[in-house]
Design an enzyme around this catalytic site. Sequence first.
Site, PDB file in Angstrom:
ATOM      1  N   GLY A  69     -12.667  21.435 -29.805  1.00  0.00           N
ATOM      2  CA  GLY A  69     -11.923  21.005 -28.624  1.00  0.00           C
ATOM      3  C   GLY A  69     -12.416  19.653 -28.185  1.00  0.00           C
ATOM      4  O   GLY A  69     -11.814  18.618 -28.448  1.00  0.00           O
ATOM      5  N   ARG A  70     -13.592  19.652 -27.535  1.00  0.00           N
ATOM      6  CA  ARG A  70     -14.191  18.440 -27.008  1.00  0.00           C
ATOM      7  C   ARG A  70     -14.327  17.360 -28.087  1.00  0.00           C
ATOM      8  O   ARG A  70     -14.079  16.183 -27.834  1.00  0.00           O
ATOM      9  CB  ARG A  70     -15.575  18.786 -26.456  1.00  0.00           C
ATOM     10  CG  ARG A  70     -16.328  17.632 -25.811  1.00  0.00           C
ATOM     11  CD  ARG A  70     -17.826  17.944 -25.697  1.00  0.00           C
ATOM     12  NE  ARG A  70     -18.099  19.290 -25.211  1.00  0.00           N
ATOM     13  CZ  ARG A  70     -18.284  19.604 -23.943  1.00  0.00           C
ATOM     14  NH1 ARG A  70     -18.229  18.669 -23.019  1.00  0.00           N
ATOM     15  NH2 ARG A  70     -18.544  20.843 -23.594  1.00  0.00           N
ATOM     16  N   GLU A  79     -12.917  25.886 -34.486  1.00  0.00           N
ATOM     17  CA  GLU A  79     -12.194  25.826 -33.212  1.00  0.00           C
ATOM     18  C   GLU A  79     -12.700  24.660 -32.364  1.00  0.00           C
ATOM     19  O   GLU A  79     -13.291  24.847 -31.305  1.00  0.00           O
ATOM     20  CB  GLU A  79     -12.371  27.154 -32.469  1.00  0.00           C
ATOM     21  CG  GLU A  79     -11.848  28.359 -33.230  1.00  0.00           C
ATOM     22  CD  GLU A  79     -12.347  29.693 -32.687  1.00  0.00           C
ATOM     23  OE1 GLU A  79     -13.235  29.670 -31.809  1.00  0.00           O
ATOM     24  OE2 GLU A  79     -11.862  30.733 -33.142  1.00  0.00           O
ATOM     25  N   GLY A 136     -17.811  23.919 -30.779  1.00  0.00           N
ATOM     26  CA  GLY A 136     -19.040  23.585 -30.076  1.00  0.00           C
ATOM     27  C   GLY A 136     -19.653  22.244 -30.389  1.00  0.00           C
ATOM     28  O   GLY A 136     -20.625  21.847 -29.740  1.00  0.00           O
ATOM     29  N   CYS A 173     -15.065  16.281   0.464  1.00  0.00           N
ATOM     30  CA  CYS A 173     -16.056  16.542   1.514  1.00  0.00           C
ATOM     31  C   CYS A 173     -17.102  17.544   1.045  1.00  0.00           C
ATOM     32  O   CYS A 173     -17.194  18.684   1.533  1.00  0.00           O
ATOM     33  CB  CYS A 173     -15.345  17.039   2.777  1.00  0.00           C
ATOM     34  SG  CYS A 173     -14.448  15.746   3.630  1.00  0.00           S
TER      35      CYS A 173
END
Length: 413
Positions: A275-276, A273, A239, A343
Amino acid sequence: MIGFTRTSEELACDGVSLSAIAAAEGTPVYVYSAATIVQRYRDLDAAFGDYPHAIHYAFKANSTRALVALLKAQGSAVDAVSMWEVEVARKAGFAPRQIVFDGVGKSDAELESAVALDLKAINVESAGELARVEAIAARTGAAARVAIRVNPDIDAKSHPHISTGLKINKFGVPMEDTRALVATFKDRRALKLVALHMHVGSQITSMEPIRNAALRLAELTRSAQDTGLALEYVDAGGGLGISYDGGAVPSFREYATAFVDALRATSLPIVVEPGRSIVGPAGALIARVVDVKPRTATSEFAVIDAGMSELMRPALYDAFHAIEPVCARVGGVKQYELVGPVCESGDVVGRDRMLTPLEVGDLVAIRDAGAYGSVMASNYNRRPLPAEVLVDNGSWRVIRRRQTLNDLLALES
């Protein structure tokens, strides 16, 4: 210098020309810095010092195989949130005991596979899911390794769509129910409780929710240990946010220290854990301007060939990504709304950006797109998935080719 830096002429990735990559591979194209990924992984690893820990990279952030292989070489393990991610991890050479399996909606088929694989843990999200795992394990004669994901009712102070630690979120077991659930394990021979797990949200930019979560996780873990359960580790989740807009975010050292200080009393290794925070700053989406037209008396639309089908975050979360021309023109700035070709009126990549003048054919770089970029891309409007390129040690290679029309139609009859 590593990562995306500007020379006197243009923006480069680890010294490699982004214009050259775009000329060879076309646009839109994702470009990643291997050196940045390696450095950020090592910095997080070092932040824990000599305290026992394991880094389980969150595949949901970006599971392109070359990036996964790069992290595996650094010693990373895996956090997977679907059985498909588990299988990608196994194909990348990770052993089952290097994989924790998260996810709020695991199907019976996924649980059957997970129990059979004997993963490091199945992180269960409810008493009902735990019972389903138990039934599968009892039927097969196994003792399934599980962790309980605890919902601590902590506000991560991030976007509501990526908050996971409040009671109103769908994730985990409420704290008040966790102790009662833990107490049942002494009579459940088909289950082995190996850890308690907590993950309160994504893109956290304040230490307060991290510290509060760590303290509550420590409290529950000590309580479980006091009942005689021999837990193997404590899973602190991920996080940690990154700075998309130049604002301050907690350092790896602050992040790790908060967990170590709170969880040392358990005497257990810590699993995290991320990630980002590992891959986010390591990637950029390179796009080309295909049209420029008036917007207001003082601004213009810059239509680019990448939009919500390539990078969903701005449309989904109203997320901010810094955007800059690859080759900036001299003289003044103008206000632009950078929009994609899809679109949908919501296909806006960047609002009210002050940039040096743009013309048709110019390249722009959408920064910090290494996480939740390519992995969330879609074929909406029948748009093919973009190519991905990894820059490593002064050269670059394609790590995922651009999707073709035949690829798009291969599953249809």
